[in-house]
Design a protein around this motif. Structure first.
Motif, PDB file in Angstrom:
ATOM      1  N   LYS A 165       0.840  -1.202   0.000  1.00  0.00           N
ATOM      2  CA  LYS A 165       0.000   0.000   0.000  1.00  0.00           C
ATOM      3  C   LYS A 165       0.874   1.251   0.000  1.00  0.00           C
ATOM      4  CE  LYS A 165      -3.614   2.391   2.627  1.00  0.00           C
ATOM      5  NZ  LYS A 165      -4.454   2.366   3.844  1.00  0.00           N
ATOM      6  N   LEU A 166       1.907   1.255   0.837  1.00  0.00           N
ATOM      7  CA  LEU A 166       2.821   2.392   0.910  1.00  0.00           C
ATOM      8  C   LEU A 166       3.538   2.620  -0.413  1.00  0.00           C
ATOM      9  CD1 LEU A 166       4.431   4.533   2.581  1.00  0.00           C
ATOM     10  CD2 LEU A 166       6.044   2.691   3.119  1.00  0.00           C
ATOM     11  N   ALA A 167       4.050   1.544  -1.000  1.00  0.00           N
ATOM     12  CA  ALA A 167       4.799   1.652  -2.253  1.00  0.00           C
ATOM     13  C   ALA A 167       3.911   2.175  -3.383  1.00  0.00           C
ATOM     14  CB  ALA A 167       5.384   0.291  -2.621  1.00  0.00           C
ATOM     15  N   LYS A 168       2.667   1.761  -3.406  1.00  0.00           N
ATOM     16  CA  LYS A 168       1.756   2.250  -4.447  1.00  0.00           C
ATOM     17  C   LYS A 168       1.474   3.739  -4.273  1.00  0.00           C
ATOM     18  CE  LYS A 168      -0.587  -2.104  -5.533  1.00  0.00           C
ATOM     19  NZ  LYS A 168      -1.866  -2.868  -5.505  1.00  0.00           N
ATOM     20  N   GLU A 169       1.482   4.204  -3.023  1.00  0.00           N
ATOM     21  CA  GLU A 169       1.266   5.629  -2.771  1.00  0.00           C
ATOM     22  C   GLU A 169       2.495   6.453  -3.171  1.00  0.00           C
ATOM     23  OE1 GLU A 169       0.373   5.835   1.365  1.00  0.00           O
ATOM     24  OE2 GLU A 169      -1.681   5.052   1.143  1.00  0.00           O
ATOM     25  N   ILE A 170       3.681   5.941  -2.869  1.00  0.00           N
ATOM     26  CA  ILE A 170       4.917   6.666  -3.174  1.00  0.00           C
ATOM     27  C   ILE A 170       5.263   6.590  -4.656  1.00  0.00           C
ATOM     28  CG2 ILE A 170       7.415   6.692  -2.764  1.00  0.00           C
ATOM     29  CD1 ILE A 170       6.870   5.817   0.093  1.00  0.00           C
TER      30      ILE A 170
END
Length: 248
Positions: free
Chosen positions: A105-110
């Motif tokens: 989830k974090l990587a998709k946001e960044i």
């Protein structure tokens, strides 16, 4: 100018360890040319040990620590420890799955251009994120990594060529780069070379390279610029679309 984004994964920013020191040194140099994010899978302690540039964004995936079993000498407690080992492994697998979901989830946001994984197997061969190249930075000996599912990862960075053939045999379709660690600062003090005394501190094991240190003593040089140039060249090389895997 929009800086390219690099997301660096580290097991635990709150502990004192070799790979944590490497992450601090590397990220403090890379932030001069890239937007750097560092995510910590676990957090055993409240404080972060090493110093990081104020321009680096530090992100915690959790406030927990990995479950470990203590070393014991009493034979009875050794038996209890071994009986508990399967339960601990199962619990850690559950925790890692939860952390994996949070990380994706974090990587998709960044939306990082590059992900540098410093864990043993948090990012494995099944991981894929659209438009993000993954670099696995190897910190330990091959015997540790050979049991992990890393097949499918495109880029490995090794600290030396000593076990390169072993990695190439196990992962024949991957790319391998040799980039040693470096010191962030070289002392300005001049030593008295006539003393011919060298002090090296570390664990006395093969991968620490004490024998190699003896061989290369005559080749001492300021190596930070050389190492950083190698990282920049690596980033350029993995821009090739063949090094990206898309989510299906």
């Amino acid at each position: 100018m929009i800086l390219k984004k690099i997301l660096i994964v580290v097991p635990d920013l709150s502990i004192v360890g070799g790979r944590e020191r490497v992450v601090a040194n590397l990220s403090n140099e890379l932030v001069k040319n890239y937007k750097i994010y560092i995510t910590s899978i676990f957090n055993a302690n409240k404080n972060i040990v090493f110093d990081y540039s104020k321009n680096i964004e530090l992100i915690k995936l959790s406030d927990i620590k990995e479950i470990t079993l203590p070393n014991v000498k009493n034979p009875f407690f050794k038996i209890l420890r071994e009986l508990a080992r399967p339960l601990v492994r199962f619990a850690n697998r559950i925790i890692i799955k939860i952390m994996n979901r949070r990380f994706i989830k974090l990587a998709k946001e960044i939306e990082p251009d590059i992900i540098i994984d410093n864990s043993d197997s948090f990012i494995n061969g099944k991981f894929a994120l659209k438009n993000s190249a993954v670099i696995k930075l190897i910190h330990d000996k091959f015997d540790i990594y050979k049991n992990f599912n890393l097949d499918g990862l495109q880029n490995f960075v090794l600290l030396s060529s000593q076990e390169l053939d072993s990695y190439k045999t196990k992962y024949p379709n991957s790319n391998f780069y040799i980039i040693p660690n470096f010191l962030p600062n070289i002392s300005n003090l001049n030593t008295n070379y006539s003393q011919k005394v060298v002090v090296s501190v570390g664990r006395l094991s093969k991968e620490k390279g004490f024998l190699r240190l003896i061989d290369i003593w005559k080749l001492i040089q300021d190596s930070k610029e050389v190492v950083m140039k190698q990282w920049m060249e690596l980033f350029e090389r993995i821009k090739n679309k063949d090094n990206y895997r898309e989510v299906k």
